[in-house]
Design a protein around this motif. Structure first.
Motif, short mmCIF file in Angstrom:
data_model
loop_
_atom_site.label_atom_id
_atom_site.label_comp_id
_atom_site.label_asym_id
_atom_site.label_seq_id
_atom_site.Cartn_x
_atom_site.Cartn_y
_atom_site.Cartn_z
N ALA A 1 44.82 63.50 56.62
CA ALA A 1 44.15 63.85 57.86
C ALA A 1 44.46 62.87 58.97
O ALA A 1 44.53 63.24 60.12
N GLU A 2 44.66 61.63 58.65
CA GLU A 2 44.94 60.60 59.65
C GLU A 2 46.40 60.20 59.69
O GLU A 2 46.73 59.11 60.10
N GLY A 3 47.28 61.05 59.26
CA GLY A 3 48.69 60.67 59.17
C GLY A 3 48.95 60.13 57.79
O GLY A 3 48.78 60.82 56.80
N ALA A 4 49.33 58.88 57.71
CA ALA A 4 49.51 58.19 56.44
C ALA A 4 50.46 58.92 55.49
O ALA A 4 50.37 58.76 54.28
N ILE A 5 51.34 59.72 56.01
CA ILE A 5 52.32 60.39 55.18
C ILE A 5 53.54 59.48 55.06
O ILE A 5 54.03 58.95 56.05
N VAL A 6 54.00 59.29 53.86
CA VAL A 6 55.20 58.49 53.63
C VAL A 6 56.30 59.45 53.21
O VAL A 6 56.14 60.24 52.28
N SER A 7 57.41 59.39 53.92
CA SER A 7 58.50 60.32 53.66
C SER A 7 59.81 59.71 54.13
O SER A 7 59.82 58.80 54.95
N THR A 8 60.90 60.25 53.65
CA THR A 8 62.21 59.83 54.14
C THR A 8 62.62 60.76 55.28
O THR A 8 62.10 61.87 55.42
N MET A 9 63.55 60.31 56.09
CA MET A 9 64.07 61.14 57.17
C MET A 9 64.71 62.41 56.60
O MET A 9 64.54 63.49 57.13
N ARG A 10 65.41 62.26 55.50
CA ARG A 10 66.07 63.41 54.87
C ARG A 10 65.03 64.47 54.46
O ARG A 10 65.23 65.66 54.70
N ASP A 11 63.92 64.03 53.85
CA ASP A 11 62.88 64.98 53.46
C ASP A 11 62.20 65.62 54.67
O ASP A 11 61.84 66.80 54.65
N GLN A 12 62.03 64.84 55.73
CA GLN A 12 61.43 65.41 56.94
C GLN A 12 62.31 66.50 57.53
O GLN A 12 61.83 67.56 57.92
N ILE A 13 63.61 66.23 57.59
CA ILE A 13 64.55 67.23 58.11
C ILE A 13 64.55 68.46 57.21
O ILE A 13 64.56 69.60 57.69
N ARG A 14 64.53 68.24 55.91
CA ARG A 14 64.49 69.36 54.96
C ARG A 14 63.24 70.21 55.21
O ARG A 14 63.30 71.44 55.21
N PHE A 15 62.10 69.55 55.40
CA PHE A 15 60.86 70.27 55.68
C PHE A 15 60.98 71.08 56.98
O PHE A 15 60.63 72.25 57.02
N LEU A 16 61.46 70.45 58.04
CA LEU A 16 61.54 71.13 59.33
C LEU A 16 62.52 72.31 59.27
O LEU A 16 62.24 73.37 59.83
N ARG A 17 63.64 72.13 58.59
CA ARG A 17 64.59 73.25 58.43
C ARG A 17 63.93 74.43 57.71
O ARG A 17 64.10 75.58 58.12
N ALA A 18 63.19 74.13 56.65
CA ALA A 18 62.50 75.19 55.90
C ALA A 18 61.42 75.85 56.76
O ALA A 18 61.25 77.07 56.73
N PHE A 19 60.71 75.04 57.53
CA PHE A 19 59.66 75.56 58.40
C PHE A 19 60.25 76.48 59.46
O PHE A 19 59.81 77.61 59.65
N ILE A 20 61.27 75.99 60.17
CA ILE A 20 61.92 76.77 61.23
C ILE A 20 62.64 77.99 60.65
O ILE A 20 62.64 79.06 61.25
#
Length: 116
Positions: A1-20
């Motif tokens: 809820a307050e952020g605190a998400i730990v992730s790699t840039m690669r995983d973030q891009i993977r998430f955004l690609r899947a989302f979009i």
């Protein structure tokens, strides 16, 4: 809820690609989330919200010498950013890891988007 998400840039891009790309939710959901944008703070700040999604879009009058493409995604208080630039099929993930100046992450987004 307050952020605190730990992730790699690669995983973030993977998430955004899947989302979009409609892999997480139907494309109609994304269309609904981005159908209407509401200004954040004031009409002079180039940030607006859809439903859970942020748009960074600099109006032409604020950038008279070059057109900055619109970006959708989200940013965080410490300069984190995860955006997609539809005009360039470009995904950007990063952080400047600081709160001041607040515009630093957005200036970096513009530089990256205009470079590619």
């Amino acid at each position: 809820a307050e952020g605190a998400i730990v992730s790699t840039m690669r995983d973030q891009i993977r998430f955004l690609r899947a989302f979009i790309g409609g892999e997480l939710f139907p494309q109609t959901s994304l269309m609904g989330m981005t159908a209407q944008w509401r200004s954040i703070f004031s009409p002079f700040v180039p940030l607006s919200y859809g439903i859970g999604v942020m748009r960074f879009s600099i109006p032409r009058w604020q950038s008279p010498f070059f057109r900055v493409p619109a970006m959708i995604g989200h940013s965080g208080v410490f300069g984190t950013m995860l955006f997609y630039v539809p005009d360039r099929a470009l995904y950007i993930a990063g952080t400047v890891n600081q709160m001041v100046p607040r515009s630093l992450a957005y200036r970096l987004l513009v530089r990256i988007a205009l470079t590619f």
